[in-house]
Every structure is written in structure tokens, then in C-alpha cells.
Scaffold this active site. Structure first.
Site, PDB file in Angstrom:
ATOM      1  N   LYS A  75       0.860  -1.195   0.000  1.00 55.56           N
ATOM      2  CA  LYS A  75       0.000   0.000   0.000  1.00 55.56           C
ATOM      3  C   LYS A  75       0.890   1.237   0.000  1.00 55.56           C
ATOM      4  CE  LYS A  75      -3.994   1.994   2.465  1.00 55.56           C
ATOM      5  NZ  LYS A  75      -4.852   1.904   3.666  1.00 55.56           N
ATOM      6  N   SER A 150      -9.755   2.041   2.675  1.00 55.15           N
ATOM      7  CA  SER A 150      -8.838   2.769   1.828  1.00 55.15           C
ATOM      8  C   SER A 150      -7.824   1.890   1.114  1.00 55.15           C
ATOM      9  CB  SER A 150      -8.111   3.814   2.654  1.00 55.15           C
ATOM     10  OG  SER A 150      -7.260   3.201   3.604  1.00 55.15           O
ATOM     11  N   SER A 174     -10.100  -0.201   6.906  1.00 54.96           N
ATOM     12  CA  SER A 174      -9.462  -0.028   5.596  1.00 54.96           C
ATOM     13  C   SER A 174      -8.814  -1.261   5.007  1.00 54.96           C
ATOM     14  CB  SER A 174      -8.413   1.090   5.669  1.00 54.96           C
ATOM     15  OG  SER A 174      -9.043   2.335   5.583  1.00 54.96           O
TER      16      SER A 174
END
Lengths: 484, 95, 480
Positions: A75, A150, A174
Site C-alpha cells: 500500500k 482505503s 481499511s
């Protein structure tokens, strides 16, 4: 079966038997990225050449780790030395970290190969990955739907076979919510189990790095690598290392599972509800003791979450001022201009919204009414969980009250977007471990996930329970369709 | 919960953000809506509860007072938009 | 109205840099100087993703300072973020302590205007991090940010508004500085900014019970400026009130060159620091045992040394005061006396010539370049009559320039005292012959004339003649 369809433990097995080579593994994933990235848009940065160089280096050094040569996606809010870390923000569009995050050091030590940096909501603020400055990631099960967020890039890339697994971060859901939306397994460890050093902070007391994988065994495998005390993170817990793979026993006989009734009232989608009820039946059949329980704090937890997370974010994001790194406005005459214009131009609307909310709740006159109360509610939420854990080993809920929604359908309604985090947020508020496991598709073919919540540091318990479900069901037979 | 324009401008200033006229309206609306929702914390049964500071109960996490060699300066400055003599350059600050 | 009609109220916030090896939240050195941004790492530069870890010595030193200033130690403490934007503050917040400082409710005793004992209460002592430094760019017209100082540990010592004059402030600061030096938590080098004060001043008419509006002078780092600044502020405030005006609460900058204060902050810039507990750090819990262990290792403090000097060495109150005001002077005194066994002479040399030279050269006592052995040697050379005190004064000057064994210095410079009777007699006879009038005056009962003659002889021998022998021989020769 193509290499990119395999789980990591399957890859390791085939590498062990010399049925495939590390080079073939890397090429398979890189080709898959070439093929699918234009549809899925999961990556901010693809490190094609770097990955090849890295693999060569690992081969030369003869890294003996079982994981040597296994690719991974990261990420884009986890700092990687020499590779851009953008947080999907214009603010950090060209930022290159001078150091590696602790988790990156750990995966490098194992000889893993980084395929690239994955898209996300800007600074991890959002639940759809639509708040990325760069691109909108699509859900591989339906390209018109969001992948969740996210960590949407991480979830979509794993689901699409563009990486065997990925690291994400979870502040209010997330990891778990995009995992549910994309039909994969997402694990958020107990706060303090994994070092946050090098994770660009959104909300320091809630953020935790975790795993997005194709199955539960891979989650345990990757958690083994990233978990452990780090003296660079004061909130990292000093605890003996556990082998999470060894906790996978496919046995839930006598396991006590509480199912809070509050998560099945109005607001939950009927198909999701039916799917979770089936999960409960599976557990009962496997010998677990499942009971209805009460966790009457969800609404408070959500309000508390937005107060605490935004307050911390407003302070954490102050450092982006255009001086030492990050975007600097072209429009300035004095220092104040640099600050205000760089921040106003560099941050997207959702980030600004949360900075404003966070600044508001900390400002003089409002602190007691919001922030102080929220910290008390936090204690309440922790206590409520603790009470339930006196009776149950695990708490089971839906991961999200609905499946992935259409891109663009909620973007203008922040509150509605926030309410979607109702099931996942309390776990972060209390700092507990949570895992999302896929349990079916709805009529439209979109994945549904359920969530298991454990006591602090009981990752082994929830992993084993998740594993048992997975071994006795067959979600795996479903594959994303990439339909439009 | 009513948020006035003055208030939103004051908050934006504290956060060092410029808001365009149209943004002010939008953020005011959102802030009001979210604050109204967040008010539920006032209904929570929290009498007598301590405030949580973080989630784990750890305390006294200290570092030894031992020097670790400082970082390469060029790497620390590599992301700066403007630098001079090994320092970050900014417009003149008048005290 | 005149100044006597007003009462002055002063409170101080003193910032002292702690003399730890590393910064408060990372392992970079705290050493002063160094090329810009070379004592830095991603943590003190506030790179994204970095986290603080508290230096254990910072807590220990702050507790030491608290115990030495009679504070209560808060067993449960925490760190808070103070949020504001300024380019010397890379995180955009300073990690400090808000509502749970490590130490509170202490106080130290000082001498007031009349020389009477007075306690100045200390509200609190908390730990926090220093900011970086902004350098002015002489060519490009910008400012340059150097973060070497960012993250250097500080304690902030906040006093109650108990001070009533600039003299009391002077006494308080000197006392505080000497305590911090004694307990070795700060080297208090004012010229390096490691001991500095924010000064809050207000005035009110005598008899008034409400406090007047105060102004704050920030970052004052010399005793002289502090005194001048306070005096200026008192006059300014009284002038305004006398003319019917009112004082505005504001932050001021003292300008040493023009000798006046200037308003510092943009008035519309309302400060709202939005303090909240730093979620990156955990709580501090100090056990009784921890606190007691620190208490046990506290060295002797100036107050008790002072008493000991009066008893052990029979020094006057004044001398004991002056010596113990500085740990370095006091140590020099003790070490030298231990060698030469002449406390009185050692005390005199330290408080007269050595202190004078320190003043002239604007040096701190810690910067005295010579050792106690060298000073002891000098004193014994005087005692043995090998040099006169006039020569000794020259040797002291030389010790500051080129510290060396005093015996070697006097040999190299040819400063050995003439104690040879024949040589002295020769000089005495020459002087007597050249000054018949003085001889006559002395005989007529003018004692002063003898001094003149000795002086002439000293002049001729460049101060090397033994003055006692000269005296004796002049009298003998005149009376022959």
C-alpha cells in the site's frame, strides 16, 4: 492453473518441488499486471525493473527463506526507500522516503520482491479508493463498482491476481472492508502487534498495518513476517513471537462465538444478512457454540472514531507544509502563502474535510465536548468488548452492511460514506484484532464478507476460526469476472 | 449544531488552509452534518469513565541515551523543493 | 505618579537544555554546532511515517531538577502535542507536557532586595523538545532552516509571579542556574542558548490586589538583557498607565541594540495550540523507588555547601555566597584548597582577580582554562615568598592565556622574586641616595614617605623585589 492464481503457500510448495522457478513466478505476476492494470487501476507505481533486479540480488545472495522470491504489493502509505511513497496524494506525488518502514525491512529480510505500490484513498481517508489523487481503482468482480477502501488498490490487486498478497493499513476498516468487497481475506492485527514505524500516519492510535491475502493460511504466513516488537515504535508491544501458521487447526469444537444482535437490525442488506446467517450455521455444524449477544456501542463508536481519527489526522498532517518535502505551491510571496497554498492545493477535498473536522474538535471551547468525551467513549467501547469476551472467544459480525457500491454513488455524501464503517470501526477503537473472510456472492455476483473479532493478541484464535470456515466451504471456486 | 462562516474561517486558519468561497459553503454543511452525528457521544453512558489515551496499557517505553550516527544529509534534503548551504530555503521570515 | 507608587510583578519561564548525549525522541547527538542539518535523522526532520521514542535520561534529569527545586514529582505523567505552524518546528507540533507535568509545586530560596530570605515558588517543570534554527540568508533574501537543534531536550521551569524587581530576577536566575549546574542536568551556557527565559512583567498600583495586564518577553538569553528588558518594560508600562492608557497583553521581543521592546506576533494570529495527548507515546509512570533512587544520588546543593564553607573554612557569608553561586568556582575553590591548604588565599584569588578576568573576557566559570593544581601552585609560590602578589597577578593573566605550571611561567618570564639581601641592599641604597627629600620626610614622621620609597624600589626591580625585605631594609638603613 496459472501461477498467478496460486496462493503463496501453494507457490512455496511448487517452488520447493522445483515445479516452478522464482523467475517464472515473478514473470507470471508481471504479465498479469500488464494484462489487467488498465482495467483495475490498482497500482500507483509499478516497480517492474526494480523487482527484476531485486530477484537477481536475492538469487545471488542465496536467501534461504521460504519466502525468498515471493512477490508482494505494498500500500502506498508504507515508506519504501528509493521507491516513491505517495499516499495517493498530490502532496506526496514525487516523495521518495530516505528510509524503509520496519515492515519493509522485515519483508526484505525474507527476500520478498516488491511488485509496486498500491492505490488507496488519499492518506487512507475513505472507504472506496475514489479519493486517490491519481486514479480510481475498480473492483475486479465488477469494474463499475468500487473495490472498497482505503486499501482498495491492495484488495483489488490480490483479487485480480496481480499480486499473490499485499500489505495494507487499517484505521477504521481499511483492510477488512475492501477485502470483503473484493472477495479476499483481510486481517487487521491487534494494535501494537505490528510496527507502525514507516507507515505514514493517518490516526496514530488507530492505524495498524495488516495483510490482504487470497486465503487464511497466507494471512498467517504473512503475519508471521510482519508481527513483532520494534523499538522504534513506542506503541509496539513487547511480546514473544508466535507461529500463526501453527495455530491453524481446522477445529472450532467448543469455540464460543457471540453474534451481536445490533448488527442485524435495519440498515443491513438482506442478502448480506442471509449470507452471515449461513456462516453461523456452518460454525454450529462444526461444533462451535454460537449465541446472540449485545454490543450496544456501535453508534457511539462510530462518532468517537470520526472525532479521534480526525483530531489525530489534523495534527499528523501538519508536517506537510511544502518546506522539507512534498508539494510546494507556485503561488507565493511569503511564508504564509507557502503553508496555506501548498496545503490547500496539495490536499484533496476529503483530507481537507477531515483536517477541518479534527481541528474543530480540538479547538478551544470544543475540546471537552468532543475530544474528551470521545476518549471516554473509547473506554466504554473497550469495556463493552471486554465484557463480551468474558463469555465468548470470538465475536462475529458482517464486515460491511452491504456489498461494493457503484463508483461515484456516494462521493458527495461524506456522512453516508462514514456510516458504512459501522461494523469495522469499533474494532479499531478498542484496538482488537479483526479478520474479514469471504462467505458468498450476492445475486449480482458481488462478494460478501464476515468479520471475526478476537481478544487482544488472539490472532491465533480468529485465524483458526477463519481457517476452519474456509476449509469447510468453497468460496474459492468463485473467480472475479472483470465484467463491465 | 450551527457552524458559522467566521468559525469555519477561523478553523481553516488554524489548520493553515485557504478555502475558496464555494468550498466554505460545502465544508460548513459537511461539518454541521458530521458534528450533529458526532453529538451522540454526549448520550453515551460515560459517567465516571477515564479517558483512554491510546489503546494499550503500556507505559514507560524509553530509549537508552546512546548516539546512533546521524543520517546522510543529502538523503534528508533530497525531497526539498529549495535548498541552500545544506539547509531548507524558505521566504524570509520577519520576526 | 512615580515608580515607588507601583508594585512590579514578574514571573519567569526558564528553558534549560538538558545535557543528554542524544535528542529527546531520536538518537541524534545534541552537541552544539556542527554543519547545518548534520545532527539530524528522518525522525527529528519529521519525515512521514517516523515515530518518537522518549529518551530515559530526559525523564531522569527532569526529576532530578524537580527534586533539587523541592518539587513534588508527578508519578503519572504523559506527553502532549502543542500544535502550531512555524518553519523551525518540523512536525507542526511540539511534543511537550500540558496538564500532567513531571514536577510541580516546588520553590527555591533567594535573597530579596533587602538581603532577606524569600521563597520563589515554582509552579511546574515539564519536559519538551527544542525547535530548529532559522538562519538569515545574506544573499538570496530568504531564510534557511537548520534542524540540528530540533528535538534537543529542554525542561521548562515555570515560576509563580513571586518576583518583585529585576534584582530579584537576577538572584533567582543565578540560583536556578547554579542548581542545574550542580546537579549536572544542564550546562546552562547562555551564549549557546541552553539557558534562556521568557519574562512576564506587569505592574499595579501599590495596594491593588488585582494583577495588572502582563506582557511577555520571549527567549532572553543574557542576564544583562533580562535586567535591561525588565527595567525598560516597567518604565514603559508605568508611563502608559500614568497617561491613562492601558497595557495590552502581548508578546514582545527585546532588542539589545536599541534598548527597547517590540511587539512580536501578528495580533490577529490568535493562538490556539489544540493540546492533546500524543498518541505516538505511552504514559510515564514513576515508582516511589525510582524517585527515591534519584533523590539519593543528588549531589550537595549550593545552599548546603554555603553553610559548610562558613563552618569549615570560616568564610564570610558574602564570600561563601559568591563562591557557591557557581559549581565550577566552588569546585575550583575546594580542589585548590585541598592542595594548598590556604582557603582564605584561594577564596580571595577566585573572587578578586579570577572573577574580574572572567568578567572582562565574558567567560563562564566553566571555561576557566587552568587547573586547581596550577592555582594551588601559584598560591604556594606566594606563600614561600618566591613571587610577590604583584607578580602573581601577572601569572594569573598568563594562566588564562597559556595555562601552564606557574613555576615554569615565572622562570620563562624571569619573574622570580629577588630575596637576596645583597641585591636588595644595593637597590635600597640607590633609591635612598636619589630621594633625600623622602628620607627627610620619613624622619620627620611622614610614614607615607616609606611607601613611596618601596614603590620606587619595586619599579626599579620590575616588581620582583621582595616587598617585606624592602620595607625592613629601608627602615634599617634610614635609622642607621
Amino acid at each position: 492453473m496459472e501461477i498467478y492464481e496460486l496462493t503463496v503457500h501453494e507457490l512455496i510448495e511448487k517452488l520447493d518441488k522445483k515445479e516452478i522457478t522464482k523467475e517464472e513466478v515473478l514473470i507470471s505476476y508481471q504479465n498479469r499486471i500488464d494484462e489487467k492494470e488498465k482495467d483495475v487501476q490498482a497500482f500507483v507505481t509499478i516497480t517492474q525493473q526494480e523487482a527484476k533486479d531485486q530477484l537477481q540480488k536475492i538469487q545471488k545472495e542465496e536467501n534461504k527463506s521460504k519466502l525468498a522470491g515471493i512477490p508482494i504489493g505494498i500500500k502506498d502509505n508504507i515508506c519504501t526507500k528509493g521507491i516513491k511513497t505517495t499516499c495517493a496524494s498530490k502532496m506526496l506525488e514525487d516523495f521518495v522516503s530516505p528510509y524503509d518502514a520496519t515492515v519493509i525491512k522485515r519483508i526484505n529480510q525474507e527476500g520478498m520482491v516488491c511488485l509496486g505500490k498500491l492505490n488507496m484513498d488519499e492518506f487512507a481517508m475513505g472507504g472506496s479508493t475514489e479519493h486517490s489523487y491519481f486514479k480510481k481503482t475498480k473492483n475486479p468482480w465488477n469494474l463499475n463498482k468500487v473495490p472498497g477502501g482505503s486499501s482498495g488498490g491492495s484488495a483489488a490487486a490480490v483479487a485480480a491476481g496481480m499480486t499473490p498478497w499485499a500489505l495494507g493499513s487499517d484505521t477504521g476498516g481499511s483492510i477488512r472492508q475492501p477485502a470483503a468487497f473484493c472477495g479476499i481475506v483481510g486481517l487487521k492485527p491487534t494494535y501494537g502487534l505490528v510496527s507502525r514505524f514507516g507507515l505514514v500516519a493517518f490516526a496514530s492510535s488507530l492505524d495498524q498495518i495488516g495483510t490482504l491475502t487470497k486465503d487464511v493460511r497466507d494471512s498467517a504466513l504473512l503475519l508471521n513476517v510482519i508481527a513483532g516488537h520494534d523499538k522504534k515504535d513506542s506503541t509496539s508491544v513487547q511480546k514473544e513471537k508466535e507461529d500463526y501458521v501453527a495455530t491453524l487447526k481446522n477445529d472450532v469444537k467448543g469455540l464460543k462465538i457471540g453474534v451481536p444482535k445490533e448488527y442485524f437490525g435495519e440498515g443491513i442488506n438482506e442478502e448480506v444478512k442471509q449470507s452471515i446467517l449461513k456462516v453461523i450455521e456452518v460454525y454450529k455444524e462444526l461444533g462451535a457454540v454460537v449465541e446472540e449477544c449485545s454490543l450496544d456501542v456501535a453508534e457511539y463508536a462510530l462518532a468517537t472514531y470520526y472525532i479521534i481519527a480526525c483530531a489525530e489526522a489534523s495534527s499528523n498532517l501538519g508536517r506537510f507544509d511544502g518546506i522539507r518535502y512534498g508539494y510546494r505551491t507556485k503561488q507565493y510571496e511569503n511564508l504564509k502563502d507557502i503553508y496555506r497554498n501548498s496545503r490547500s492545493e496539495g490536499f484533496g477535498p476529503e483530507v481537507k474535510r477531515r483536517i477541518i473536522l479534527g481541528t474543530y474538535v480540538l479547538s478551544s471551547g470544543y475540546y471537552d465536548a468532543y475530544y474528551k468525551k470521545a476518549q471516554q467513549v473509547r473506554t466504554l467501547v473497550k469495556n463493552e468488548f471486554a465484557k463480551n469476551f468474558e463469555k465468548y472467544d470470538i465475536i462475529l459480525t458482517p464486515t460491511a452492511s452491504n456489498v461494493a457500491f457503484d463508483i461515484g454513488s456516494k462521493i458527495n455524501n461524506p456522512l453516508e460514506m462514514y456510516l458504512a464503517d459501522l461494523c469495522t470501526v469499533p474494532v479499531n477503537i478498542a484496538g482488537l484484532p479483526g479478520i474479514s473472510v469471504p462467505c458468498g456472492l450476492n445475486k449480482e455476483g458481488m462478494p460478501i464478507g464476515f468479520q471475526l473479532i478476537g481478544k487482544p493478541f488472539a490472532e491465533g484464535t480468529i485465524l483458526n476460526a477463519a481457517y476452519s470456515y474456509e476449509q469447510n466451504t468453497n468460496f474459492k471456486n468463485n473467480k472475479p469476472t472483470f465484467k463491465n | 449544531m450551527q457552524v458559522s462562516k467566521e468559525e469555519i474561517l477561523h478553523i481553516a486558519k488554524l489548520a493553515d488552509l485557504n478555502l475558496k468561497e464555494e468550498e466554505i459553503e460545502t465544508y460548513m454543511g459537511h461539518l454541521e452534518e458530521i458534528l450533529n452525528f458526532a453529538k451522540v457521544v454526549n448520550k453515551a453512558p460515560i459517567d465516571g469513565l477515564e479517558e483512554s489515551i491510546g489503546v494499550n496499557e503500556a507505559y514507560n517505553i524509553f530509549r537508552k541515551d546512546e548516539i546512533i550516527e546521524s543520517f546522510n544529509r543529502d538523503e534528508l534534503l533530497q525531497n526539498a523543493k529549495e535548498q541552500q548551504q545544506g539547509m531548507f530555503k524558505i521566504p524570509k521570515v520577519i520576526n | 505618579m512615580s515608580r515607588e507608587d507601583y508594585e512590579v510583578i514578574i514571573g519567569l519561564e526558564v528553558h534549560a537544555e538538558l545535557s543528554t548525549k542524544t535528542k529527546i525522541f531520536c538518537s541524534c547527538p545534541t552537541e552544539f554546532g556542527g554543519e547545518p542539518n548534520t545532527h539530524c535523522c528522518p525522525i527529528c526532520m519529521a519525515m512521514p511515517g517516523t515515530l518518537p521514542v522518549l529518551n530515559e535520561k530526559v525523564v531522569e534529569y527532569a526529576v532530578r531538577a524537580g527534586l533539587a527545586t523541592n518539587c513534588e514529582i508527578e508519578q503519572r505523567s504523559k506527553n502532549d502535542r502543542k500544535n502550531y505552524f512555524y518553519p523551525d518546528l518540523p512536525k507542526s507540533y511540539q511534543i511537550s507536557q500540558f496538564d500532567k507535568p513531571l514536577c510541580k509545586k516546588g520553590g527555591i530560596e533567594i535573597d530579596d532586595e533587602k538581603g532577606e530570605k524569600k521563597t520563589i515558588r515554582i509552579t511546574r517543570i515539564h519536559i519538551e523538545e527544542d525547535a530548529g534554527k532559522l538562519n538569515h540568508d545574506e544573499f538570496g533574501g530568504g531564510s534557511l532552516v537548520d534542524l540540528n537543534r530540533a528535538g534537543v531536550p529542554l525542561i521548562e521551569i515555570v515560576s509563580e509571579p513571586d518576583l518583585r524587581s529585576s534584582l530579584e530576577v537576577d538572584h533567582y536566575l543565578k540560583k536556578l542556574k547554579s542548581i542545574l549546574e550542580y546537579i549536572e542536568v544542564s550546562d546552562c551556557k547562555m551564549q549557546e542558548g541552553s539557558f534562556r527565559a521568557d519574562v512576564n512583567v506587569s505592574v499595579r498600583k501599590k495596594g491593588e490586589t488585582k494583577l495588572g495586564t502582563r506582557t511577555e518577553m520571549k527567549n532572553m538569553n543574557s542576564f544583562r538583557s533580562i535586567i535591561r528588558g525588565i527595567e525598560y518594560e516597567i518604565d514603559r508600562q508605568i508611563d502608559i498607565i500614568d497617561q491613562g492608557g492601558s497595557i495590552e497583553q502581548e508578546t514582545l521581543r527585546w532588542d539589545d541594540v536599541s534598548g527597547r521592546t517590540f511587539s512580536m506576533r501578528d495580533k490577529e494570529d490568535a493562538q490556539d495550540y489544540r493540546y492533546f495527548p500524543d498518541p505516538d507515546l505511552v504514559a510515564i509512570y514513576l515508582s516511589d523507588e525510582y524517585i527515591e533512587n534519584i533523590r539519593k544520588t543528588l549531589p550537595e546543593l549550593p545552599e548546603s555547601r554555603k553553610e559548610r564553607y562558613r563552618k569549615e573554612y570560616a568564610l564570610s557569608q558574602r564570600d561563601a555566597n559568591l563562591l557557591t553561586a557557581s559549581k565550577y568556582l566552588s569546585n575550583l575553590f575546594e580542589d585548590t584548597t585541598a592542595i594548598c591548604a590556604n582557603a582564605k588565599a584561594t577564596c580571595n584569588w577566585i573572587l578578586s582577580d579570577i572573577s574580574r578576568i572572567l568578567n572582562e573576557k565574558e567567560l563562564e566559570p566553566s571555561q576557566i582554562p587552568f587547573s586547581s593544581e596550577q592555582l594551588a601552585k601559584l598560591i604556594s609560590l606566594i606563600e614561600k615568598g618566591i613571587i610577590s602578589s604583584a607578580i602573581a597577578k601577572k601569572v594569573i593573566e598568563e594562566l588564562f592565556e597559556h595555562p601552564n605550571d606557574p613555576e615554569k611561567i615565572i622562570k620563562e618570564k624571569g619573574w622570580i622574586q629577588i630575596s637576596d639581601e645583597g641585591a636588595i641592599k644595593e637597590v635600597v641604597l640607590q633609591i635612598l641616595e636619589a630621594n633625600p627629600q623622602s628620607v627627610a620626610d620619613y624622619k620627620a614622621g611622614k610614614e607615607k614617605a616609606l611607601g613611596f620609597l618601596v614603590g620606587q624600589a619595586m619599579k626599579q626591580t620590575k616588581g620582583k623585589a621582595n616587598p617585606q625585605m624592602l620595607n625592613k631594609m629601608f627602615i634599617e638603613e634610614i635609622n642607621k
